[in-house]
Design a protein around this motif. Structure first.
Motif, mmCIF file in Angstrom:
data_model
loop_
_atom_site.group_PDB
_atom_site.id
_atom_site.type_symbol
_atom_site.label_atom_id
_atom_site.label_comp_id
_atom_site.label_asym_id
_atom_site.label_seq_id
_atom_site.Cartn_x
_atom_site.Cartn_y
_atom_site.Cartn_z
ATOM 1 N N ALA A 19 0.831 -1.206 0.000
ATOM 2 C CA ALA A 19 0.000 0.000 0.000
ATOM 3 C C ALA A 19 0.865 1.257 0.000
ATOM 4 C CB ALA A 19 -0.923 -0.009 1.216
ATOM 5 N N HIS A 20 1.940 1.234 0.766
ATOM 6 C CA HIS A 20 2.863 2.376 0.828
ATOM 7 C C HIS A 20 3.315 2.785 -0.569
ATOM 8 C CE1 HIS A 20 6.384 4.713 2.292
ATOM 9 N NE2 HIS A 20 6.950 4.224 1.212
ATOM 10 N N TRP A 21 3.756 1.805 -1.370
ATOM 11 C CA TRP A 21 4.269 2.120 -2.699
ATOM 12 C C TRP A 21 3.160 2.468 -3.677
ATOM 13 C CZ3 TRP A 21 9.027 3.415 -3.146
ATOM 14 C CH2 TRP A 21 10.003 2.861 -2.322
ATOM 15 N N LEU A 22 2.053 1.741 -3.625
ATOM 16 C CA LEU A 22 0.968 2.014 -4.567
ATOM 17 C C LEU A 22 0.409 3.424 -4.376
ATOM 18 C CD1 LEU A 22 -0.982 -1.376 -4.573
ATOM 19 C CD2 LEU A 22 0.559 -0.490 -6.337
ATOM 20 N N ILE A 23 0.262 3.842 -3.124
ATOM 21 C CA ILE A 23 -0.206 5.204 -2.843
ATOM 22 C C ILE A 23 0.756 6.215 -3.456
ATOM 23 C CG2 ILE A 23 -0.587 6.893 -1.010
ATOM 24 C CD1 ILE A 23 -1.436 4.450 0.754
ATOM 25 N N ARG A 24 2.034 5.964 -3.280
ATOM 26 C CA ARG A 24 3.041 6.892 -3.813
ATOM 27 C C ARG A 24 2.938 7.004 -5.335
ATOM 28 N NH1 ARG A 24 9.372 6.379 -2.158
ATOM 29 N NH2 ARG A 24 8.401 6.645 -0.109
#
Length: 380
Positions: A19-24
């Motif tokens: 989720a951290h990377w996808l949000i970014r």
């Protein structure tokens, strides 16, 4: 960019890391978790080598992980009279950077919750793929459609079962079980472990609680029923020496008990249509020592490939699998059960020799470092 809405099942480590990377990268992310809240505690997890540190640095959480690190703790291996037979050094058990599983999960949740929808106390009941997405039904929430679905829900993955088939087709029992129990009192400041053939108990030290490993055929029990799990432990550890009778009395009074098999996931493909597996659901090997690193690196690669392919899941999933299939090969071969709970007195002595003779330990740790860095990490 297409395929921008993503449902992730699992809010432990792999799910929030993805989720951290996808949000970014501009995706809209929902995380669904069966538990009513984040699960605190659990065993310490660790990171090894430059690859893991690079991913943590690019995530921007390396310093936070360092602040929360537990530090590897030496552990005495004792006989029935409490005499020290060997010492398992902290750098062996704790890798380069060790942190409590619950602390890492909490950190990742804090970093993602403001920009991500978390749904606790719910679970996916069906997945139906269409030409444009995946129709998802839930135990409690109303049905919804997402562009992509990710199973980051552990070795007993619900998403894998729904999309790929029954667990028995993909999860291999390796002949042992392990348990983590939060006790009502500790057993002193020194971490101590005791073996009898096919059984291990470890208590004490700064990482509170008790840890058990024992040999067993596959057991039929409810993984959410603490009473059943306590009964299994009581039977498995009946008649054992050292301080085990007193430890088992504490286990009977404990509120937090987690018992599971030492198992290995073997699956031919990580993706099926618009559904993809991440972390233990795809390449899990319980207590193998690489699960957390594989989850975090896998999340980095999966999200990076989705962004690089502008959301084209077919291209991204194929490249994710190409990169991770080789890197996750360590999860195919290891079995921590016979190492932690050797089957005979002779094998217990042989295991202890590793910690008496430094060159054997150094060789094992060099091999671990090699596996942890065996990937050509892209900079997305």
């Amino acid at each position: 960019m297409k395929n921008t809405t993503v449902l992730i099942s699992g809010a432990s480590i792999a799910g929030p890391a993805l989720a951290h990377w996808l949000i970014r990268y501009g995706f809209t992310v929902t995380v669904v978790e069966k538990a009513p809240a984040l699960r605190p505690g659990g065993q310490a997890v660790d990171f090894k080598g430059e690859t893991h540190r690079t991913v943590l640095t690019r995530m921007g959480i390396l310093e936070d992980v360092q602040k929360l690190q537990t530090g590897g703790t030496d552990q005495r291996i004792v006989d029935a009279d409490g005499r020290t037979l060997a010492v398992m050094p902290g750098e062996f058990t704790g890798g380069d950077l060790e942190i409590g599983r619950g602390d890492l999960s909490g950190l990742l949740y804090e970093r993602t919750a403001p920009a991500c929808e978390y749904v606790f106390g719910d679970s996916i009941t069906s997945l139906t793929e269409t030409a444009s997405g995946v129709h998802v039904t839930f135990e409690r929430s109303a049905p919804r459609t997402f562009d992509l679905v990710v199973g980051a829900d552990g070795i007993h993955s619900n998403v894998r079962r729904l999309a790929f088939g029954p667990e028995a087709d993909f999860v291999r029992h390796l002949g042992h079980y392990y348990a983590l129990v939060e006790l009502d009192e500790d057993f002193g400041p020194v971490a101590t472990m005791y073996n009898e053939p096919g059984r291990l108990v470890a208590v004490g030290g700064p990482k509170a609680g008790a840890f058990f490993v024992f040999a067993s055929d596959r057991l039929d029990y409810d993984r959410y029923d603490a009473g059943q799990q306590k009964d299994i432990l009581a039977r498995a550890y009946a008649g054992m020496g050292w301080q085990v009778p007193a430890i088992m009395e504490r286990v009977r009074r404990a509120h937090d008990v987690y018992l599971d098999s030492i198992s290995q996931v073997r699956i031919d493909r990580y993706a099926k249509g618009r559904v993809v597996l991440l972390g233990d659901s795809a390449y899990g090997n319980t207590l193998g020592g690489f699960g957390t690193g594989l989850a975090v690196v896998g999340a980095y690669v999966l999200a990076g490939e989705l962004a690089a392919a502008a959301g084209d899941h077919q291209v991204a999933f194929a490249e994710y699998e190409r990169q991770l299939r080789g890197y996750a090969k360590i999860a195919k071969n290891g079995n921590a059960g016979p190492f932690l709970a050797p089957a005979t007195p002779a094998r217990i002595r042989m295991r202890n020799w590793i910690f008496k003779y430094r060159f054997l330990l150094t060789l094992m740790m060099k091999m671990a470092d090699k596996f942890a860095t065996d990937i050509d990490l892209k900079n997305y």
